[in-house]
Write a protein that holds these residues in place. Sequence first.
Motif, mmCIF file in Angstrom:
data_model
loop_
_atom_site.group_PDB
_atom_site.id
_atom_site.type_symbol
_atom_site.label_atom_id
_atom_site.label_comp_id
_atom_site.label_asym_id
_atom_site.label_seq_id
_atom_site.Cartn_x
_atom_site.Cartn_y
_atom_site.Cartn_z
ATOM 1 N N GLY A 84 0.790 -1.223 0.000
ATOM 2 C CA GLY A 84 0.000 0.000 0.000
ATOM 3 C C GLY A 84 0.820 1.270 0.000
ATOM 4 O O GLY A 84 0.283 2.358 -0.249
ATOM 5 N N TYR A 85 2.133 1.160 0.267
ATOM 6 C CA TYR A 85 2.989 2.340 0.338
ATOM 7 C C TYR A 85 4.018 2.432 -0.793
ATOM 8 O O TYR A 85 4.720 3.428 -0.908
ATOM 9 C CB TYR A 85 3.729 2.362 1.685
ATOM 10 N N ILE A 86 4.134 1.394 -1.619
ATOM 11 C CA ILE A 86 5.097 1.446 -2.724
ATOM 12 C C ILE A 86 4.650 2.481 -3.751
ATOM 13 O O ILE A 86 3.471 2.579 -4.090
ATOM 14 C CB ILE A 86 5.249 0.051 -3.374
ATOM 15 N N ASN A 87 5.592 3.249 -4.252
ATOM 16 C CA ASN A 87 5.329 4.314 -5.217
ATOM 17 C C ASN A 87 4.897 3.707 -6.555
ATOM 18 O O ASN A 87 5.727 3.209 -7.315
ATOM 19 C CB ASN A 87 6.576 5.169 -5.393
ATOM 20 N N THR A 88 3.608 3.764 -6.841
ATOM 21 C CA THR A 88 3.083 3.138 -8.060
ATOM 22 C C THR A 88 3.362 3.952 -9.319
ATOM 23 O O THR A 88 3.092 3.485 -10.424
ATOM 24 C CB THR A 88 1.570 2.901 -7.928
ATOM 25 N N GLU A 89 3.906 5.152 -9.155
ATOM 26 C CA GLU A 89 4.328 5.915 -10.335
ATOM 27 C C GLU A 89 5.648 5.381 -10.878
ATOM 28 O O GLU A 89 5.953 5.527 -12.056
ATOM 29 C CB GLU A 89 4.469 7.397 -9.982
ATOM 30 N N LYS A 90 6.440 4.750 -10.005
ATOM 31 C CA LYS A 90 7.739 4.192 -10.420
ATOM 32 C C LYS A 90 7.702 2.680 -10.582
ATOM 33 O O LYS A 90 8.450 2.113 -11.377
ATOM 34 C CB LYS A 90 8.815 4.546 -9.382
ATOM 35 N N TYR A 91 6.837 2.033 -9.785
ATOM 36 C CA TYR A 91 6.865 0.579 -9.726
ATOM 37 C C TYR A 91 5.493 -0.031 -10.006
ATOM 38 O O TYR A 91 4.470 0.484 -9.565
ATOM 39 C CB TYR A 91 7.335 0.109 -8.338
ATOM 40 N N LEU B 273 8.694 -3.955 8.314
ATOM 41 C CA LEU B 273 9.945 -3.407 7.783
ATOM 42 C C LEU B 273 10.446 -2.224 8.623
ATOM 43 O O LEU B 273 11.206 -1.390 8.145
ATOM 44 C CB LEU B 273 9.796 -3.006 6.309
ATOM 45 N N SER B 274 9.996 -2.186 9.893
ATOM 46 C CA SER B 274 10.447 -1.160 10.856
ATOM 47 C C SER B 274 10.250 0.266 10.352
ATOM 48 O O SER B 274 10.995 1.169 10.726
ATOM 49 C CB SER B 274 11.919 -1.385 11.229
ATOM 50 N N PHE B 275 9.229 0.477 9.521
ATOM 51 C CA PHE B 275 9.027 1.825 8.968
ATOM 52 C C PHE B 275 8.809 2.864 10.065
ATOM 53 O O PHE B 275 9.189 4.034 9.914
ATOM 54 C CB PHE B 275 7.826 1.822 8.009
ATOM 55 N N TYR B 276 8.211 2.456 11.177
ATOM 56 C CA TYR B 276 7.887 3.369 12.275
ATOM 57 C C TYR B 276 9.129 3.904 12.985
ATOM 58 O O TYR B 276 9.058 4.885 13.704
ATOM 59 C CB TYR B 276 6.982 2.649 13.287
ATOM 60 N N LEU B 277 10.294 3.248 12.772
ATOM 61 C CA LEU B 277 11.542 3.744 13.348
ATOM 62 C C LEU B 277 12.225 4.766 12.447
ATOM 63 O O LEU B 277 13.151 5.462 12.876
ATOM 64 C CB LEU B 277 12.500 2.574 13.615
ATOM 65 N N TRP B 278 11.755 4.861 11.207
ATOM 66 C CA TRP B 278 12.335 5.814 10.259
ATOM 67 C C TRP B 278 11.520 7.097 10.148
ATOM 68 O O TRP B 278 12.048 8.161 9.845
ATOM 69 C CB TRP B 278 12.499 5.146 8.893
ATOM 70 N N GLU B 279 10.232 6.992 10.390
ATOM 71 C CA GLU B 279 9.372 8.176 10.309
ATOM 72 C C GLU B 279 9.829 9.313 11.235
ATOM 73 O O GLU B 279 9.805 10.476 10.821
ATOM 74 C CB GLU B 279 7.925 7.781 10.616
ATOM 75 N N PRO B 280 10.300 9.018 12.466
ATOM 76 C CA PRO B 280 10.770 10.116 13.328
ATOM 77 C C PRO B 280 11.985 10.864 12.770
ATOM 78 O O PRO B 280 12.249 12.004 13.158
ATOM 79 C CB PRO B 280 11.136 9.410 14.645
ATOM 80 N N LEU B 281 12.712 10.218 11.841
ATOM 81 C CA LEU B 281 13.871 10.863 11.214
ATOM 82 C C LEU B 281 13.507 11.494 9.875
ATOM 83 O O LEU B 281 14.387 11.923 9.123
ATOM 84 C CB LEU B 281 15.004 9.845 11.027
ATOM 85 N N GLY B 282 12.218 11.545 9.561
ATOM 86 C CA GLY B 282 11.776 12.209 8.337
ATOM 87 C C GLY B 282 11.770 11.329 7.102
ATOM 88 O O GLY B 282 11.617 11.825 5.986
ATOM 89 N N VAL B 283 11.945 10.011 7.296
ATOM 90 C CA VAL B 283 11.925 9.089 6.156
ATOM 91 C C VAL B 283 10.554 8.415 6.108
ATOM 92 O O VAL B 283 10.201 7.633 6.994
ATOM 93 C CB VAL B 283 13.031 8.015 6.286
ATOM 94 N N SER B 284 9.765 8.732 5.086
ATOM 95 C CA SER B 284 8.437 8.144 4.964
ATOM 96 C C SER B 284 8.544 6.676 4.574
ATOM 97 O O SER B 284 9.586 6.216 4.088
ATOM 98 C CB SER B 284 7.622 8.888 3.901
ATOM 99 N N THR C 158 7.098 5.215 2.102
ATOM 100 C CA THR C 158 7.276 5.148 0.645
ATOM 101 C C THR C 158 8.730 5.367 0.263
ATOM 102 O O THR C 158 9.284 4.647 -0.583
ATOM 103 C CB THR C 158 6.386 6.202 -0.043
ATOM 104 N N GLU C 159 9.387 6.329 0.889
ATOM 105 C CA GLU C 159 10.808 6.576 0.604
ATOM 106 C C GLU C 159 11.660 5.403 1.059
ATOM 107 O O GLU C 159 12.620 5.012 0.380
ATOM 108 C CB GLU C 159 11.274 7.856 1.307
ATOM 109 N N LEU C 160 11.332 4.826 2.210
ATOM 110 C CA LEU C 160 12.081 3.680 2.722
ATOM 111 C C LEU C 160 12.036 2.522 1.730
ATOM 112 O O LEU C 160 13.069 1.916 1.409
ATOM 113 C CB LEU C 160 11.492 3.248 4.066
ATOM 114 N N LEU C 161 10.857 2.208 1.228
ATOM 115 C CA LEU C 161 10.703 1.123 0.259
ATOM 116 C C LEU C 161 11.453 1.421 -1.033
ATOM 117 O O LEU C 161 12.080 0.535 -1.625
ATOM 118 C CB LEU C 161 9.216 0.901 -0.029
ATOM 119 N N ASP C 162 11.406 2.660 -1.470
ATOM 120 C CA ASP C 162 12.113 3.078 -2.684
ATOM 121 C C ASP C 162 13.616 2.871 -2.525
ATOM 122 O O ASP C 162 14.288 2.348 -3.423
ATOM 123 C CB ASP C 162 11.798 4.543 -2.979
ATOM 124 N N ARG C 163 14.143 3.256 -1.381
ATOM 125 C CA ARG C 163 15.581 3.104 -1.135
ATOM 126 C C ARG C 163 15.976 1.635 -1.051
ATOM 127 O O ARG C 163 17.061 1.240 -1.495
ATOM 128 C CB ARG C 163 15.977 3.863 0.128
#
Length: 405
Positions: free
Chosen positions: A28-35, A346-357, A359-364
């Motif tokens: 639900g969070y993968i960037n569907t414009e790229k993938y 995928l521990s996304f909730y540990l990246w959000e406090p550092l400003g990494v959404s 969607t960006e995490l999955l892209d990286r």
Amino acid sequence: MKIKVAVMFGGKTTEHEISIISAIQAIGYINTEKYQVIPIYISKENEMYIGENIGNIESYKNIPKLLKESKKVAFVNDGNKVNIMYVTPKGFSKKVYDTVDVAFPIVHGTNVEDGTIQGFIKMFNLPMVGCDVTSSAVGMDKYVMKTVLKYNDVPVLDCERVYSWQYNEDSEKLIDEIEAKISYPMIVKPVNLGSSVGISKAKDREGLDSSLELAFKFADKVIVEKAITNLKEINCSVLGDEIEAEASECEEPVSHGDILDYKDKYMGGGSKTKTGTKTGGSKGMASLARKIPAEISDETRAEIREMAVKSFKVLGCNGVSRIDFMIDMDTNEVYLNEINTIPGSLSFYLWEPLGVSYTELLDRMIKLALKRNRREENLVFSFETNVLEGVKLGGGAKGAKGSKM
């Protein structure tokens, strides 16, 4: 042209259901414009399915019905392409469902996360998101992981590895040997499971016997280690590869018993920050009650984040991992407990406090997979020789087809 990403989840594992949640959450969070996302569900019989509702979490309330509505598929190499082919009762169909550019396994536990699915994907020369075969296998085996990290000066608790055959042959003798090396209380863990499955604390001999019996229901090998009585648990995620990696914010999970168990992780009342507000809106590991950021000093936070990155690189990890630490509050010593090479949510909730959404995490993560694939394309994996030209096997064998019994 969009990159086609096959998100693979499920499998023959005790964490089957958690994998479904993590994967569909990520989809639900993968960037569907790229993938272009291709959800592939792996049943508990290790059969792969595609279908209109495979990416719909509501459909998994009735899995038999979902499978009847879906189609069984398999990967097939076609030159430099990997096709997803329909499978019929008679074998492979000639019909191609789609092609795959990148495989993204979001699986948890033995038989999948431990290098099994990574080896399967590598057979097709597909770029793969996350850890490779070796780092996945080492990360899953708690004893091997401890051995590698200890050799590289990462602090871990000493442990004893014991086998089910020892317990079945003479449980009293085995318990005597453990007691001679480790004092109570002890923690008993299956060597290769996640999500706290089969883990328990033993406070005396009777408890140790019960803990071993429980752990051996889930694994043939078990580790026993001294329990830290005044314990604070801290988790930290790492993103990157063995060349360059960075650490996330630290969290402090909240347990309702002696240990953080499966129920705490996945059936709790929701994730909370220090201020009491809920984080994210997803389930899976994100539903765990936690404090973000963890209530630790700046010095301890820096120590844990540095140790997390070092361990991630030592183990040769890629993508996102979550590394769990223990602090002995009586001595302030920090120990690495375990690594989760494909963590819940995928521990996304540990990246959000550092400003990494998310969607960006999955892209990286996908970009890291493509980066590794480009490096591997420059390696030589085979070369032509004339070794077979002069081979003569003894005994007159002509091979299986031509041999006579």
